[in-house]
Design a protein around this motif. Structure first.
Motif: not given
Length: 64
Positions: A5-11, A45-52, A55-61
């Motif tokens: 979960x990235x920054x804008x998504x968290x906000x 937490x920065x983690x979304x089970x639905x994204x997992x 296989x999606x994510x907005x956090x920069x790796x």
């Protein structure tokens, strides 16, 4: 748990979560507002089970 979960998504999750929880105390005063805890917790937490699951994510790796 890896951050997905990235920054804008968290906000946005915090805003939606607080707005839904506010419905418990003001407005329609419905207990369904407690569902706002889900986006609020996933933002903290920065983690979304639905994204997992999908296989999606907005956090920069880092390192990619």
């Amino acid at each position: 748990m890896q951050c997905n979960v990235g920054g804008i998504d968290r906000l946005l999750r915090v805003i939606v979560g607080v707005a839904l929880i506010a419905m418990v105390f003001v407005g329609p005063k419905t207990p369904w507002g407690w569902i706002g805890l889900i986006p609020l917790i996933t933002a903290i937490v920065g983690f979304c089970p639905a994204y997992a699951l999908i296989g999606f994510g907005t956090c920069k790796q880092e390192g990619k």
